[in-house]
Design a protein around this motif. Structure first.
Motif, PDB file in Angstrom:
ATOM      1  N   GLY A   1       0.769  -1.243   0.000  1.00 32.63           N
ATOM      2  CA  GLY A   1       0.000   0.000   0.000  1.00 32.63           C
ATOM      3  C   GLY A   1       0.798   1.290   0.000  1.00 32.63           C
ATOM      4  O   GLY A   1       0.209   2.371  -0.016  1.00 32.63           O
ATOM      5  N   ALA A   2       2.137   1.224   0.006  1.00 32.65           N
ATOM      6  CA  ALA A   2       2.939   2.439   0.181  1.00 32.65           C
ATOM      7  C   ALA A   2       2.707   3.457  -0.932  1.00 32.65           C
ATOM      8  O   ALA A   2       2.561   4.657  -0.676  1.00 32.65           O
ATOM      9  CB  ALA A   2       4.423   2.073   0.263  1.00 32.65           C
ATOM     10  N   GLY A   3       2.691   3.002  -2.188  1.00 31.73           N
ATOM     11  CA  GLY A   3       2.507   3.919  -3.304  1.00 31.73           C
ATOM     12  C   GLY A   3       1.148   4.589  -3.287  1.00 31.73           C
ATOM     13  O   GLY A   3       0.999   5.753  -3.680  1.00 31.73           O
ATOM     14  N   ILE A   4       0.136   3.863  -2.818  1.00 32.21           N
ATOM     15  CA  ILE A   4      -1.226   4.408  -2.741  1.00 32.21           C
ATOM     16  C   ILE A   4      -1.264   5.564  -1.750  1.00 32.21           C
ATOM     17  O   ILE A   4      -1.868   6.610  -2.008  1.00 32.21           O
ATOM     18  CB  ILE A   4      -2.208   3.292  -2.340  1.00 32.21           C
ATOM     19  CG1 ILE A   4      -2.185   2.177  -3.403  1.00 32.21           C
ATOM     20  CG2 ILE A   4      -3.610   3.832  -2.149  1.00 32.21           C
ATOM     21  CD1 ILE A   4      -2.903   0.911  -2.981  1.00 32.21           C
ATOM     22  N   PHE A   5      -0.607   5.398  -0.609  1.00 33.29           N
ATOM     23  CA  PHE A   5      -0.542   6.457   0.399  1.00 33.29           C
ATOM     24  C   PHE A   5       0.191   7.683  -0.131  1.00 33.29           C
ATOM     25  O   PHE A   5      -0.243   8.824   0.065  1.00 33.29           O
ATOM     26  CB  PHE A   5       0.147   5.942   1.665  1.00 33.29           C
ATOM     27  CG  PHE A   5      -0.778   5.231   2.608  1.00 33.29           C
ATOM     28  CD1 PHE A   5      -1.370   5.900   3.666  1.00 33.29           C
ATOM     29  CD2 PHE A   5      -1.067   3.895   2.437  1.00 33.29           C
ATOM     30  CE1 PHE A   5      -2.230   5.252   4.536  1.00 33.29           C
ATOM     31  CE2 PHE A   5      -1.920   3.227   3.295  1.00 33.29           C
ATOM     32  CZ  PHE A   5      -2.510   3.911   4.355  1.00 33.29           C
ATOM     33  N   LEU A   6       1.314   7.460  -0.812  1.00 36.28           N
ATOM     34  CA  LEU A   6       2.100   8.593  -1.312  1.00 36.28           C
ATOM     35  C   LEU A   6       1.349   9.353  -2.397  1.00 36.28           C
ATOM     36  O   LEU A   6       1.412  10.588  -2.455  1.00 36.28           O
ATOM     37  CB  LEU A   6       3.446   8.097  -1.834  1.00 36.28           C
ATOM     38  CG  LEU A   6       4.476   7.755  -0.750  1.00 36.28           C
ATOM     39  CD1 LEU A   6       5.706   7.100  -1.357  1.00 36.28           C
ATOM     40  CD2 LEU A   6       4.878   9.001   0.026  1.00 36.28           C
ATOM     41  N   ALA A   7       0.657   8.644  -3.282  1.00 33.84           N
ATOM     42  CA  ALA A   7      -0.112   9.326  -4.333  1.00 33.84           C
ATOM     43  C   ALA A   7      -1.179  10.225  -3.712  1.00 33.84           C
ATOM     44  O   ALA A   7      -1.393  11.359  -4.160  1.00 33.84           O
ATOM     45  CB  ALA A   7      -0.750   8.299  -5.267  1.00 33.84           C
ATOM     46  N   HIS A   8      -1.855   9.744  -2.679  1.00 31.63           N
ATOM     47  CA  HIS A   8      -2.896  10.551  -2.023  1.00 31.63           C
ATOM     48  C   HIS A   8      -2.275  11.730  -1.266  1.00 31.63           C
ATOM     49  O   HIS A   8      -2.796  12.846  -1.315  1.00 31.63           O
ATOM     50  CB  HIS A   8      -3.701   9.679  -1.068  1.00 31.63           C
ATOM     51  CG  HIS A   8      -4.880  10.385  -0.460  1.00 31.63           C
ATOM     52  ND1 HIS A   8      -5.979  10.779  -1.197  1.00 31.63           N
ATOM     53  CD2 HIS A   8      -5.134  10.800   0.820  1.00 31.63           C
ATOM     54  CE1 HIS A   8      -6.852  11.379  -0.411  1.00 31.63           C
ATOM     55  NE2 HIS A   8      -6.358  11.399   0.813  1.00 31.63           N
ATOM     56  N   LYS A   9      -1.174  11.470  -0.600  1.00 34.80           N
ATOM     57  CA  LYS A   9      -0.514  12.527   0.176  1.00 34.80           C
ATOM     58  C   LYS A   9       0.003  13.638  -0.726  1.00 34.80           C
ATOM     59  O   LYS A   9      -0.113  14.832  -0.403  1.00 34.80           O
ATOM     60  CB  LYS A   9       0.647  11.921   0.970  1.00 34.80           C
ATOM     61  CG  LYS A   9       1.358  12.883   1.916  1.00 34.80           C
ATOM     62  CD  LYS A   9       0.503  13.219   3.115  1.00 34.80           C
ATOM     63  CE  LYS A   9       1.265  14.021   4.152  1.00 34.80           C
ATOM     64  NZ  LYS A   9       0.426  14.351   5.334  1.00 34.80           N
ATOM     65  N   LEU A  10       0.583  13.265  -1.865  1.00 25.41           N
ATOM     66  CA  LEU A  10       1.170  14.244  -2.784  1.00 25.41           C
ATOM     67  C   LEU A  10       0.173  14.750  -3.822  1.00 25.41           C
ATOM     68  O   LEU A  10       0.525  15.575  -4.661  1.00 25.41           O
ATOM     69  CB  LEU A  10       2.376  13.620  -3.495  1.00 25.41           C
ATOM     70  CG  LEU A  10       3.514  13.126  -2.583  1.00 25.41           C
ATOM     71  CD1 LEU A  10       4.570  12.394  -3.390  1.00 25.41           C
ATOM     72  CD2 LEU A  10       4.128  14.276  -1.795  1.00 25.41           C
ATOM     73  N   LYS A  11      -1.070  14.215  -3.758  1.00 23.40           N
ATOM     74  CA  LYS A  11      -2.142  14.633  -4.683  1.00 23.40           C
ATOM     75  C   LYS A  11      -1.719  14.435  -6.143  1.00 23.40           C
ATOM     76  O   LYS A  11      -1.801  15.352  -6.970  1.00 23.40           O
ATOM     77  CB  LYS A  11      -2.560  16.081  -4.424  1.00 23.40           C
ATOM     78  CG  LYS A  11      -3.166  16.298  -3.039  1.00 23.40           C
ATOM     79  CD  LYS A  11      -3.556  17.734  -2.811  1.00 23.40           C
ATOM     80  CE  LYS A  11      -4.315  17.910  -1.511  1.00 23.40           C
ATOM     81  NZ  LYS A  11      -3.560  17.440  -0.315  1.00 23.40           N
ATOM     82  N   LEU A  12      -1.272  13.224  -6.448  1.00 19.92           N
ATOM     83  CA  LEU A  12      -0.776  12.906  -7.785  1.00 19.92           C
ATOM     84  C   LEU A  12      -1.635  11.835  -8.443  1.00 19.92           C
ATOM     85  O   LEU A  12      -2.195  10.978  -7.766  1.00 19.92           O
ATOM     86  CB  LEU A  12       0.671  12.395  -7.703  1.00 19.92           C
ATOM     87  CG  LEU A  12       1.734  13.400  -7.260  1.00 19.92           C
ATOM     88  CD1 LEU A  12       3.058  12.687  -7.032  1.00 19.92           C
ATOM     89  CD2 LEU A  12       1.894  14.509  -8.296  1.00 19.92           C
ATOM     90  N   PRO A  13      -1.747  11.871  -9.785  1.00 14.79           N
ATOM     91  CA  PRO A  13      -2.396  10.750 -10.482  1.00 14.79           C
ATOM     92  C   PRO A  13      -1.606   9.466 -10.251  1.00 14.79           C
ATOM     93  O   PRO A  13      -0.393   9.516  -9.979  1.00 14.79           O
ATOM     94  CB  PRO A  13      -2.371  11.159 -11.950  1.00 14.79           C
ATOM     95  CG  PRO A  13      -1.606  12.409 -12.050  1.00 14.79           C
ATOM     96  CD  PRO A  13      -1.269  12.909 -10.697  1.00 14.79           C
ATOM     97  N   MET A  14      -2.278   8.338 -10.365  1.00 18.10           N
ATOM     98  CA  MET A  14      -1.648   7.057 -10.012  1.00 18.10           C
ATOM     99  C   MET A  14      -1.922   6.008 -11.082  1.00 18.10           C
ATOM    100  O   MET A  14      -3.054   5.867 -11.554  1.00 18.10           O
ATOM    101  CB  MET A  14      -2.181   6.595  -8.656  1.00 18.10           C
ATOM    102  CG  MET A  14      -1.592   5.303  -8.139  1.00 18.10           C
ATOM    103  SD  MET A  14      -1.972   4.997  -6.384  1.00 18.10           S
ATOM    104  CE  MET A  14      -3.768   5.126  -6.363  1.00 18.10           C
ATOM    105  N   VAL A  15      -0.863   5.280 -11.449  1.00 17.18           N
ATOM    106  CA  VAL A  15      -0.957   4.165 -12.396  1.00 17.18           C
ATOM    107  C   VAL A  15      -0.453   2.916 -11.699  1.00 17.18           C
ATOM    108  O   VAL A  15       0.573   2.951 -11.011  1.00 17.18           O
ATOM    109  CB  VAL A  15      -0.135   4.434 -13.677  1.00 17.18           C
ATOM    110  CG1 VAL A  15      -0.092   3.195 -14.566  1.00 17.18           C
ATOM    111  CG2 VAL A  15      -0.713   5.618 -14.444  1.00 17.18           C
ATOM    112  N   TYR A  16      -1.168   1.805 -11.869  1.00 16.68           N
ATOM    113  CA  TYR A  16      -0.761   0.531 -11.283  1.00 16.68           C
ATOM    114  C   TYR A  16      -0.081  -0.355 -12.314  1.00 16.68           C
ATOM    115  O   TYR A  16      -0.557  -0.485 -13.446  1.00 16.68           O
ATOM    116  CB  TYR A  16      -1.979  -0.244 -10.760  1.00 16.68           C
ATOM    117  CG  TYR A  16      -2.609   0.272  -9.503  1.00 16.68           C
ATOM    118  CD1 TYR A  16      -1.893   1.054  -8.597  1.00 16.68           C
ATOM    119  CD2 TYR A  16      -3.936  -0.028  -9.206  1.00 16.68           C
ATOM    120  CE1 TYR A  16      -2.485   1.516  -7.434  1.00 16.68           C
ATOM    121  CE2 TYR A  16      -4.539   0.420  -8.040  1.00 16.68           C
ATOM    122  CZ  TYR A  16      -3.810   1.193  -7.161  1.00 16.68           C
ATOM    123  OH  TYR A  16      -4.405   1.641  -6.011  1.00 16.68           O
TER     124      TYR A  16
END
Length: 532
Positions: free
Chosen positions: A160-175
């Motif tokens: 889950g680390a990348g999911i938390f960072l994307a939300h914290k930094l308000k960035l779009p996310m690709v899996y």
């Protein structure tokens, strides 16, 4: 003439625009990967992104097993004081699994094994939660991440680390995804009827009888109980601690812009999907290159009998001594040459036809014309490479999704599965001989290979396009269903069904009571008339 001239000018400028466009439009990407085979395929995408002119930063723990701190194509951000998976951790899990499968423990071991596996997965997510905590508690790390002004987070949602960072930094996310922290990725985002979509671990195909469907449903409930109470609870606790306004971790998990799914429907069973799922199965595969001289000489020495390749993946390069002894004895009886990635002590019964190596160019060996069979544990990368090159498989699954991956090949006639429970020199020898002597295995795998390769765009090119698409447009909200924001009773229309049932019930009761009232009235009048 004017039209032809314009067309010539456009044709001339296209490669120049592409060349300079890729140089000028390089973005900044934050990658939060997993270890092991997950890192192996993420590493391929990172190299391709670097070649496209993008700057890539990779988050790693201070004790990372696979992810190197120094690289020529990415910058690493090492999080101090964090534990990670290591070889001892994986070998302990492997030995427990083999002991159970080979019957060295009493019958209650099945229960204990389940709890051991739950504990291992829980401990792994606990490590990731500590990594997230260390990042969020460090002003210096957070400041660095914010100042870098990334365009996108690329992550594997198995952790889950990348999911938390994307939300914290308000960035779009690709899996880059096959698995999430709860299970197979499709179950998080796409409709998944249990009547024909097998749960990982159920050992079912997409054709199930009544009892298999019951079993499939039980596995589904077990999977969500296990992950809801043991894994997701850890991540939700961090959401409650670090995010305001409050947010559900499931909502963050399901909110990625693009899901680059590491399968395709040549390999996977057909199923419903969603517009933001892009299938890139086999993106790590490529035409075989020339082998190192010593390996090429060994392969050519196999003559008309050909060669067998054996590898148990990134994590497993050694087995218990008694299992190894059975395997090498079976190999010694074969006319074929064998190359086995094995790092344990040299077995005493090793035949002259078997070469043990610490590392092998697996893709290039599978693409070699002398290769007859691939003996594999069933990891996604290995079975995809075998499929790409049309090489039949003898599968020895050990844990997690490996049996299910091999089952998909066996169901299509391209593999034969051996259980570690019954594995010995005779069963292994017989399985290898059967797969080599029966031409249907190779023909079926070659058919799958042709289907897999017959696509308008290479899977890796598709992955790069969609990553850059999300960067260009700051997300892909138009492809993302809002269904993940619905509570379960709305998603399954339970509230609508209850309302309709209530209306029908009230209407029915109203008619019943009205009729009853009229009947009573009529009877009452009739009695009065009779009394007169």
């Amino acid at each position: 003439m004017f039209l032809c001239s314009n067309m010539f000018s456009v044709t001339l400028w296209i490669p120049i625009i592409i060349l300079f466009g890729s140089l000028c439009d390089g973005g900044k990407i934050l990658v939060v990967p997993l270890e092991g085979s997950h890192w192996v395929n993420m590493d391929i995408i990172i190299k391709a992104l670097h070649d496209q002119g993008h700057n890539v930063d990779v988050i790693r723990s201070s004790s990372s097993w696979f992810i190197k701190e120094n690289s020529s194509y990415y910058n690493s951000i090492t999080i101090p004081n964090t534990k990670g998976m290591n070889e001892e951790f994986v070998l302990d899990v492997l030995n427990k699994m083999i002991d159970y499968e080979r019957g060295k423990s009493f019958w209650l071991s099945a229960v204990w094994l389940f709890w051991d596996m739950v504990s291992v997965i829980y401990e792994t997510h606990e490590m990731i939660c500590q990594l997230i905590t260390n990042i969020f508690e460090s002003e210096e790390i957070l400041k660095t991440l914010k100042e870098n002004q990334y365009d996108l987070v690329l992550t594997d949602p198995g952790w889950g680390a990348g999911i938390f960072l994307a939300h914290k930094l308000k960035l779009p996310m690709v899996y880059n995804v096959r698995w999430t922290s709860t299970g197979e990725g499709h179950f998080e985002i796409a409709p998944s009827p249990l009547s024909y979509i097998p749960i990982t671990g159920s050992r079912n195909t997409d054709r199930m009888n009544f009892f298999q469907r019951v079993q499939n449903s039980m596995y589904y409930l077990l999977m969500y109980f296990q992950n809801g109470y043991f894994n997701l609870a850890q991540y939700q606790a961090l959401c409650d601690k670090y995010f305001y306004p409050p947010v559900r971790f499931n909502e963050l998990l399901q909110g990625a812009d693009i899901w680059l799914m590491r399968v395709d429907f040549v390999f996977e069973f057909p199923r419903p999907t969603m517009p933001n799922i892009i299938y890139i199965g086999g993106f790590q595969c490529k035409p075989a290159k020339a082998l190192p001289h010593d390996l090429e000489v060994f392969m050519q020495s196999s003559g008309e009998h050909g060669a067998i390749i054996m590898s148990l993946g990134s994590f497993i390069s050694v087995l218990p001594d008694e299992v190894t002894a059975e395997i090498v004895t079976a190999f010694a009886q074969l006319p074929q040459k064998v190359i086995w990635r094995y790092t344990g002590k040299r077995p005493s019964a090793l035949g002259n036809n078997t070469l043990l190596v610490d590392w092998m160019p697996q893709n290039d060996l599978l693409g070699h014309p002398k290769t007859k069979v691939f003996i594999a544990h069933g990891g996604t990368n290995g079975v995809q490479e075998a499929l790409y090159h049309g090489v039949p498989v003898v599968g020895i699954p050990l844990f997690f999704d490996q049996y299910d991956n091999l089952l998909r090949l066996q169901n299509r006639g391209g593999a034969k599965i051996l259980s570690i429970t019954t594995l010995d020199q005779s069963t292994l020898h017989a399985a290898i001989q059967n797969v080599i002597s029966d031409p249907s295995y190779r023909l079926n795998m070659q058919k799958l290979s042709h289907l897999h390769r017959d696509t308008p765009v290479k899977p890796l090119d598709s992955a790069l396009f969609w990553i850059e698409f999300v960067m260009r447009h700051k997300g892909a909200a138009h492809l993302r269903s809002e269904s993940y924001k619905l509570p379960w009773y709305s998603y399954y229309s339970v509230d609508v069904a209850v309302t309709c049932f209530t209306v029908v019930l009230i209407f029915t009761l109203s008619i019943f009571l009205t009729v009853k009232y009229l009947c009573v009235k009529c009877c009452s009048r009739k009695r009065k008339n009779e009394q007169r």
